[in-house]
Each structure stands twice: as structure tokens, then as C-alpha cells.
Design an enzyme around this catalytic site. Structure first.
Site, mmCIF file in Angstrom:
data_model
loop_
_atom_site.group_PDB
_atom_site.id
_atom_site.type_symbol
_atom_site.label_atom_id
_atom_site.label_comp_id
_atom_site.label_asym_id
_atom_site.label_seq_id
_atom_site.Cartn_x
_atom_site.Cartn_y
_atom_site.Cartn_z
ATOM 1 C CB CYS A 1 -0.913 0.005 1.227
ATOM 2 S SG CYS A 1 -1.944 1.495 1.356
ATOM 3 C CD GLU B 1 -1.324 -1.740 -5.116
ATOM 4 O OE1 GLU B 1 -0.384 -1.381 -5.867
ATOM 5 O OE2 GLU B 1 -1.220 -1.810 -3.874
#
Length: 244
Positions: free
Chosen positions: A2, A106
Site C-alpha cells: 500500500c 493500487e
């Protein structure tokens, strides 16, 4: 991993959501492209048991580190090995935090290149990423407080995008995660699971999010809605017809 997220909710709403007061010296402004090595809004439990909203630098620098350069390599902490890694094993029992967000980014790898996706809740609400923090002191006595975001295996929504996702705490588990009197490591590890995919959604955003120089509301704009996860776990695909 992340490596980018957004936190754009009004300050008052964040404070009410976590029943938190402002930590001394904290100044809030919306961040549409929060990145490692930046100071990010963070929720901690104060010594009085009340939540505090402050800022920690993203990228953990353990208290025993020789210098703070290690922080850029410690933006995430795998949930599966927290109790094995020297930088994390002593933190889970006493130095836990929440990183509030309304969506993280992402990159989905394809033959044609990487496509940035924004992942959020179906109802667009604020949600909580599980984190750890520590404080490092330099040779001159200056203190630096930093954090890392815990990651886990992907749920059915994320698995087609990336092999990891941040740990999203269920609202009912947030108090236990923050609680200063909770040092039951086995119990705490049990909270670090993939979030329910049926409550989340994802869509494609502009490649401009790839540069930390870009930080405006346009980064949240839908480019191409891909799919959503239905309650039964199946995915519904949307043709590439829309441009916003």
C-alpha cells in the site's frame, strides 16, 4: 503493498468519526495523493484513554535504527510476520495506530502497462487502515515519530489487482486495536484479516496519481469503472464505455 491513499473528509467529520481531539501542533488539510515519507493524519489512543488526531511520518523508523533513512523501506508491515520482524514485533503489543482514509490506490499490471485503481467503500465512507508507530531519536536529541501500514493477503476484489492489500479494520474492532490496555498479541493478530470484498468497490483513475507532485480532487475522478464484488462473491464486469 500500500503506497498511496487519499484522506479528504472535512476535519470535523474525521474528529466525530473517531471521537478524537486534535493533538498539539496538528494542522489538517485534505490530501488526494498521500505518499511515503509524508506526514499523514493518524489516530492514536492518548494516555487518558481518549483518541487523538495527529500526524506521523509514513515510513517506520525503529527506535533502535542508526539513522532515519530506513523509513523509506518500511512503509508496509506484512501481517503474517509481525511477531518475527525486529522492527515490528515489539510494537504490536503497545504502539498501534489507525490511518484514516476514504480510498487507497493500487496499480493493476497488464501487458499494456500499469493502470492505477482507486479502492474504497461502496458507501464512500471513511475507513481505518491498521498501523504501527514508533519514535526515533537522532544524535542531537530530536525526536521523529513514524508509522507503517499493515498489509495482508488480498480479498476477492483485490486479488485481480495486486497480491497484497492494506488491513482494513472493522468499525467494531477499532477500539480494541487502539486500546492501550490491550496487549494480547494473538487476539490483535486475529483482527488483521482481508476486509469483506462485498462492501468495497474499485475504479480506474488518472495516471497522474503516479506523481506525488499531483494532488488535487481530479485524482479521484473515475476514468473507467471495472467491476464490483457482489455479496455472493462474484464479480460484475462493466464494459469500457464511460468517461468522466
Amino acid at each position: 503493498m500500500c503506497g498511496r491513499f487519499a484522506i479528504t473528509d472535512p476535519l470535523k467529520e474525521i474528529m466525530e468519526r473517531y471521537m478524537a481531539s486534535i493533538a498539539e501542533g496538528f494542522e489538517y488539510r485534505p490530501n488526494y495523493n498521500a505518499a511515503p515519507m509524508q506526514y499523514i493524519p493518524t489516530i492514536l489512543a492518548g494516555k487518558d484513554g481518549k483518541n487523538k488526531l495527529g500526524a506521523l511520518r509514513w515510513g517506520l523508523v525503529p527506535s533502535w535504527a542508526n539513522d532515519d533513512k530506513i523509513g523509506s523501506k518500511m512503509i508496509n508491515a506484512p501481517a503474517e510476520t509481525l511477531v518475527e520482524k525486529p522492527a515490528f514485533k515489539r510494537l504490536i503489543s503497545s504502539k498501534r495506530c489507525i490511518i484514516p482514509t476514504n480510498g487507497f490506490y493500487e496499480w493493476k499490471k497488464e501487458d499494456s502497462g500499469k493502470r492505477p485503481m482507486r479502492i474504497l467503500m461502496k458507501d464512500d465512507r471513511l475507513f481505518s487502515l491498521a498501523g504501527l508507530y514508533d519514535t526515533w531519536t537522532d544524535p542531537d536529541g530530536n525526536k521523529l515519530s513514524t508509522c507503517t501500514i499493515i498489509t495482508t493477503e488480498p480479498n476477492s476484489l483485490m486479488e485481480d489487482i495486486h497480491n497484497r492489500m492494506p488491513v482494513i479494520l472493522r468499525p467494531k474492532d477499532e477500539a480494541e486495536w487502539l486500546g492501550r490496555d490491550n496487549d494480547d498479541v494473538n487476539f490483535l493478530q486475529g483482527l488483521l484479516k482481508p476486509y469483506e470484498a462485498a462492501k468495497m468497490r474499485v475504479y480506474e483513475v488518472s495516471k497522474e496519481v503516479g506523481s506525488v507532485r499531483n494532488n488535487d480532487v481530479g485524482l479521484l475522478k473515475k476514468i473507467n469503472l471495472l467491476f464490483e464484488c457482489r455479496p455472493n462473491g462474484t464479480h460484475f464486469f462493466y464494459p469500457k464505455l464511460w468517461k468522466w
